[in-house]
Design a protein around this motif. Structure first.
Motif, short mmCIF file in Angstrom:
data_model
loop_
_atom_site.label_atom_id
_atom_site.label_comp_id
_atom_site.label_asym_id
_atom_site.label_seq_id
_atom_site.Cartn_x
_atom_site.Cartn_y
_atom_site.Cartn_z
N THR A 151 -38.40 -64.43 -26.22
CA THR A 151 -37.43 -64.87 -24.85
C THR A 151 -37.26 -62.75 -24.27
OG1 THR A 151 -36.23 -67.02 -25.77
CG2 THR A 151 -35.73 -65.34 -24.20
N LEU A 152 -36.49 -62.28 -25.20
CA LEU A 152 -36.62 -60.89 -25.15
C LEU A 152 -38.20 -60.08 -24.62
CD1 LEU A 152 -34.16 -59.35 -28.36
CD2 LEU A 152 -34.18 -60.11 -25.47
N THR A 153 -38.60 -60.15 -24.93
CA THR A 153 -40.07 -59.79 -24.17
C THR A 153 -40.63 -60.25 -22.58
OG1 THR A 153 -41.08 -60.00 -26.44
CG2 THR A 153 -42.86 -59.53 -24.85
N LEU A 154 -40.43 -61.94 -22.75
CA LEU A 154 -40.91 -62.07 -21.71
C LEU A 154 -39.56 -61.64 -20.29
CD1 LEU A 154 -40.91 -66.00 -22.37
CD2 LEU A 154 -42.73 -64.13 -22.06
N VAL A 155 -38.96 -61.61 -20.91
CA VAL A 155 -37.63 -60.66 -19.91
C VAL A 155 -37.93 -59.07 -19.55
CG1 VAL A 155 -35.39 -60.25 -18.90
CG2 VAL A 155 -35.65 -62.92 -20.43
N GLY B 216 -40.35 -59.11 -17.38
CA GLY B 216 -40.96 -59.68 -16.20
C GLY B 216 -41.57 -60.96 -15.99
N LYS B 217 -41.42 -61.08 -17.02
CA LYS B 217 -41.94 -62.29 -16.67
C LYS B 217 -40.77 -63.59 -16.42
CE LYS B 217 -46.03 -61.59 -17.56
NZ LYS B 217 -47.30 -61.60 -17.03
N ILE B 218 -39.89 -63.23 -16.79
CA ILE B 218 -38.30 -64.20 -16.18
C ILE B 218 -37.91 -62.74 -15.58
CG2 ILE B 218 -36.33 -65.30 -17.28
CD1 ILE B 218 -38.03 -66.37 -19.42
N SER B 219 -37.33 -63.36 -15.01
CA SER B 219 -36.23 -62.45 -14.32
C SER B 219 -35.03 -61.93 -15.18
CB SER B 219 -36.04 -62.84 -12.60
OG SER B 219 -35.11 -62.00 -12.25
N ARG B 220 -34.62 -60.67 -15.30
CA ARG B 220 -33.40 -60.12 -15.91
C ARG B 220 -32.75 -60.92 -15.42
NH1 ARG B 220 -34.38 -54.18 -18.06
NH2 ARG B 220 -36.46 -54.64 -18.70
N LYS B 221 -32.00 -61.61 -13.76
CA LYS B 221 -30.98 -61.77 -13.06
C LYS B 221 -30.97 -63.03 -13.14
CE LYS B 221 -31.02 -58.27 -9.63
NZ LYS B 221 -31.60 -58.42 -8.07
#
Length: 243
Positions: free
Chosen positions: A175-179, A182-187
């Motif tokens: 999950t940390l890597t995806l955020v 940018g694969k998952i938006s930090r917002k």
């Protein structure tokens, strides 16, 4: 002369469906069936609880005892709040890996609040039975780890990582890597490491920073919380922004 068996329809041919050649179909089924069910039941978003499966709530002497009951209380508070958001469907539904330990605690807390909760179990050599607190219509069983992990995170707007071992660390760092990438938006993702003392001892983020393997912004991808009250206040504040 023996009577010939009629040919079977391909999608009813169990021998073929279990074969290496049909692996793509099995994978696709583990993507589409959960998608269809979650959409039918109007589950718009989830909060994923991670944590050790190796805790029996009857063992009050275990160092994990506190975390089990904290997870139960946090899930109760979260579900009690989220239930009132139902007019447009189900938002911020408690979701777990479906097993015992911390996962059971989170499903248990949601059930105590009268809310629905999700359990996404995995088929293993040593069978891991779904815990009894999962809503039956939201109980899933996967064969492939990667399809299970896809659905654990797909609808999540927050991840709460309680103390755990290899599985918890695997899902947390993915999950940390995806955020981070940018694969998952930090917002659109709030990450909570629950039990600050535990996580400081397990992962030396400051050493990673000093080593140059992460940057200061990566430290800000997550929050530490150590009480259900503190964690719920943070989650409510962040999740409200996503409605």
């Amino acid at each position: 002369m023996k009577k010939k068996r009629p040919p079977s329809i391909a999608y009813e041919n169990k021998e073929f469906l279990a074969s290496p050649e049909a692996r793509t179909l099995r994978i696709l089924s583990e993507i589409l069936e959960p998608k269809t069910r979650l959409e039918r039941l109007k589950v718009h978003s989830t909060v994923l609880f991670l944590g050790s499966s190796r805790y029996d709530p009857a063992d009050r002497k275990s160092p994990l005892s506190k975390y089990y009951w904290d997870a139960e209380e946090l899930a109760f508070r979260l579900a009690s709040w989220a239930i009132r958001l139902r007019p447009k469907g189900k938002n911020f539904v408690v979701c777990t890996g479906g097993g015992p330990g911390i996962m059971e605690a989170a499903n248990r807390g949601a059930a105590r609040a009268g809310g629905k909760s999700i359990g996404m179990n995995i088929e293993l050599p040593h069978e891991q039975a779904p815990n009894p607190y999962i809503s039956p219509e939201l109980s899933f069983l996967f064969h492939y780890f990667f399809t299970r992990k896809f659905w654990l995170i797909n609808k999540a707007k927050a991840v709460v990582a309680f103390p755990g071992g290899y599985g918890t660390l695997d899902e947390l760092f993915e999950t940390l890597t995806l955020v981070q990438t940018g694969k998952i938006s930090r917002k659109k993702m709030t990450i909570v490491l629950y039990g600050e003392e535990y996580w400081h001892r397990v992962i030396h983020f400051d050493f990673l920073l000093k080593s140059g393997t992460i940057v200061p912004a990566d430290i800000r991808l997550f929050h530490y919380c150590s009480t259900p009250k503190q964690a719920f206040a943070l989650l409510k504040s962040e999740l409200t922004k996503m409605l």
